[in-house]
Structure formats: C-alpha cells, structure tokens
Scaffold this motif. Structure first.
Motif, short mmCIF file in Angstrom:
data_model
loop_
_atom_site.label_atom_id
_atom_site.label_comp_id
_atom_site.label_asym_id
_atom_site.label_seq_id
_atom_site.Cartn_x
_atom_site.Cartn_y
_atom_site.Cartn_z
N GLU A 49 0.87 -1.17 0.00
CA GLU A 49 0.00 0.00 0.00
C GLU A 49 0.90 1.23 0.00
O GLU A 49 1.80 1.34 0.84
N VAL A 50 0.68 2.11 -0.94
CA VAL A 50 1.38 3.39 -0.99
C VAL A 50 0.28 4.44 -0.86
O VAL A 50 -0.50 4.65 -1.79
N ILE A 51 0.22 5.05 0.31
CA ILE A 51 -0.87 5.96 0.63
C ILE A 51 -0.34 7.38 0.74
O ILE A 51 0.55 7.67 1.56
N ASN A 52 -0.87 8.26 -0.09
CA ASN A 52 -0.49 9.67 -0.04
C ASN A 52 -1.25 10.32 1.10
O ASN A 52 -2.47 10.48 1.05
N GLU A 53 -0.54 10.71 2.15
CA GLU A 53 -1.16 11.34 3.31
C GLU A 53 -0.88 12.85 3.36
O GLU A 53 -1.05 13.49 4.40
N SER A 54 -0.47 13.41 2.24
CA SER A 54 -0.12 14.81 2.20
C SER A 54 -1.28 15.71 2.62
O SER A 54 -1.06 16.76 3.23
N HIS A 55 -2.50 15.30 2.31
CA HIS A 55 -3.67 16.11 2.64
C HIS A 55 -3.83 16.32 4.15
O HIS A 55 -4.53 17.24 4.58
N LYS A 56 -3.16 15.51 4.96
CA LYS A 56 -3.22 15.64 6.42
C LYS A 56 -2.23 16.69 6.95
O LYS A 56 -2.14 16.90 8.15
N HIS A 57 -1.48 17.28 6.05
CA HIS A 57 -0.42 18.20 6.44
C HIS A 57 -0.64 19.57 5.82
O HIS A 57 -1.47 19.75 4.94
N ASN A 58 0.13 20.51 6.27
CA ASN A 58 0.01 21.89 5.81
C ASN A 58 0.78 22.08 4.50
O ASN A 58 1.85 22.68 4.47
N VAL A 59 0.22 21.50 3.43
CA VAL A 59 0.82 21.58 2.10
C VAL A 59 -0.28 21.94 1.10
O VAL A 59 -1.46 21.77 1.38
N PRO A 60 0.10 22.43 -0.07
CA PRO A 60 -0.90 22.77 -1.08
C PRO A 60 -1.70 21.54 -1.52
O PRO A 60 -1.18 20.42 -1.52
N PRO A 61 -2.96 21.73 -1.92
CA PRO A 61 -3.76 20.62 -2.44
C PRO A 61 -3.05 19.92 -3.61
O PRO A 61 -2.40 20.58 -4.42
N GLY A 62 -3.16 18.62 -3.64
CA GLY A 62 -2.55 17.84 -4.71
C GLY A 62 -1.09 17.50 -4.48
O GLY A 62 -0.46 16.89 -5.33
N SER A 63 -0.54 17.88 -3.33
CA SER A 63 0.87 17.60 -3.03
C SER A 63 1.12 16.11 -2.89
O SER A 63 0.22 15.34 -2.54
N GLU A 64 2.35 15.72 -3.16
CA GLU A 64 2.80 14.34 -2.95
C GLU A 64 4.09 14.41 -2.13
O GLU A 64 5.17 14.21 -2.65
N GLN A 123 -4.00 -5.11 9.59
CA GLN A 123 -4.29 -3.75 10.04
C GLN A 123 -2.99 -3.04 10.42
O GLN A 123 -2.13 -3.64 11.04
N VAL A 124 -2.90 -1.77 10.09
CA VAL A 124 -1.75 -0.96 10.52
C VAL A 124 -2.26 0.21 11.35
O VAL A 124 -3.42 0.61 11.21
N PRO A 125 -1.40 0.75 12.19
CA PRO A 125 -1.82 1.90 12.99
C PRO A 125 -2.15 3.10 12.10
O PRO A 125 -1.54 3.30 11.06
N ALA A 126 -3.12 3.87 12.54
CA ALA A 126 -3.46 5.10 11.82
C ALA A 126 -2.36 6.12 12.04
O ALA A 126 -1.74 6.18 13.10
N SER A 127 -2.10 6.91 11.03
CA SER A 127 -1.12 7.98 11.16
C SER A 127 -1.72 9.13 11.95
O SER A 127 -2.90 9.46 11.78
N PRO A 128 -0.91 9.77 12.78
CA PRO A 128 -1.43 10.91 13.54
C PRO A 128 -1.62 12.12 12.63
O PRO A 128 -1.00 12.22 11.58
N ASP A 129 -2.49 13.00 13.05
CA ASP A 129 -2.66 14.26 12.32
C ASP A 129 -1.41 15.11 12.50
O ASP A 129 -0.72 15.03 13.51
N CYS A 130 -1.17 15.95 11.53
CA CYS A 130 -0.02 16.84 11.56
C CYS A 130 -0.19 17.86 12.69
O CYS A 130 -1.26 18.42 12.87
N MET A 131 0.88 18.07 13.43
CA MET A 131 0.83 19.06 14.52
C MET A 131 1.74 20.25 14.21
O MET A 131 1.86 21.16 15.01
N GLY A 132 2.39 20.23 13.09
CA GLY A 132 3.34 21.30 12.76
C GLY A 132 2.86 22.13 11.59
O GLY A 132 1.72 22.05 11.17
N GLY A 133 3.75 22.93 11.06
CA GLY A 133 3.43 23.76 9.92
C GLY A 133 2.84 25.10 10.33
O GLY A 133 2.54 25.35 11.48
N ASN A 134 2.69 25.95 9.36
CA ASN A 134 2.22 27.32 9.61
C ASN A 134 0.77 27.38 10.03
O ASN A 134 0.36 28.34 10.66
#
Length: 104
Positions: free
Chosen positions: A21-36, A91-102
């Motif tokens: 499984e290759v899961i793009n989790e960029s949307h959970k972080h402070n990055v522009p939409p569509g980021s990889e 099953q794998v652990p869920a990734s935590p939400d981003c706590m950093g960024g602007n």
C-alpha cells in the motif's frame, strides 16, 4: 508518472511483496492541495524475515533516496513478514494528524 506511482513501481521491482500500500497522506499536512510529499507505506514480504525493523527501513530509504532528497518530505513505514501481517489481522496503525506547519 506521479510520485506515488514511481514509489510503488520501485518497491514492487525491488522486493518480493505479497502486499503493498502506498498511501499519499499529504492532505493531512500543511501543504498545497494535490501535493505528494507525505506517504504511508505498508509492505509485506517474507524477505523481511530475520531483519530488525530498522534494517527493513534502511532498505526502503536507500531505494527511495532520490525521492527523499527531492519531493518526499516524510515516509511512515510499516514493514512486515507474512506471519507478522497475519498476526496484525491485516491492520496498521493510523497515522497521527499533523501538529506542525504554519497552519497549526
């Protein structure tokens, strides 16, 4: 080719994987939409048998060195043998939400 597809292709070519499984989790972080830039990888291979998790991760980091030195900011690695994967009931652990960024 997307970064996600490039990562998946490299992993499939390098390891004898029974599950990937290759899961793009960029949307959970402070990055522009569509980021990889942030990915979660779930890799299951009996080729990991006898290797400590740090050694498994080093194999993946070496393989994806170009991506990590350019566009990929973070990898969450979950590497298992078949037996370990079955014990986790696939099953794998869920990734935590981003706590950093602007934005935080």
């Amino acid at each position: 080719m997307t970064i996600k597809n490039c990562i998946q292709q490299k992993l499939e070519n390098a390891f004898d994987l029974s599950h990937i499984e290759v899961i793009n989790e960029s949307h959970k972080h402070n990055v522009p939409p569509g980021s990889e830039s942030h990915f979660k990888l779930v890799l299951v291979s009996n080729g990991f048998a006898g290797k400590l998790p740090v050694k498994r991760h080093q194999l993946v980091y070496r393989l994806l060195a170009d991506e990590l030195n350019s566009s990929v900011h973070a990898l969450a690695l979950h590497t298992y043998t078949e037996q370990e994967w079955q014990a986790l009931q696939n099953q794998v652990p869920a990734s935590p939400d981003c706590m950093g960024g602007n934005g935080h």
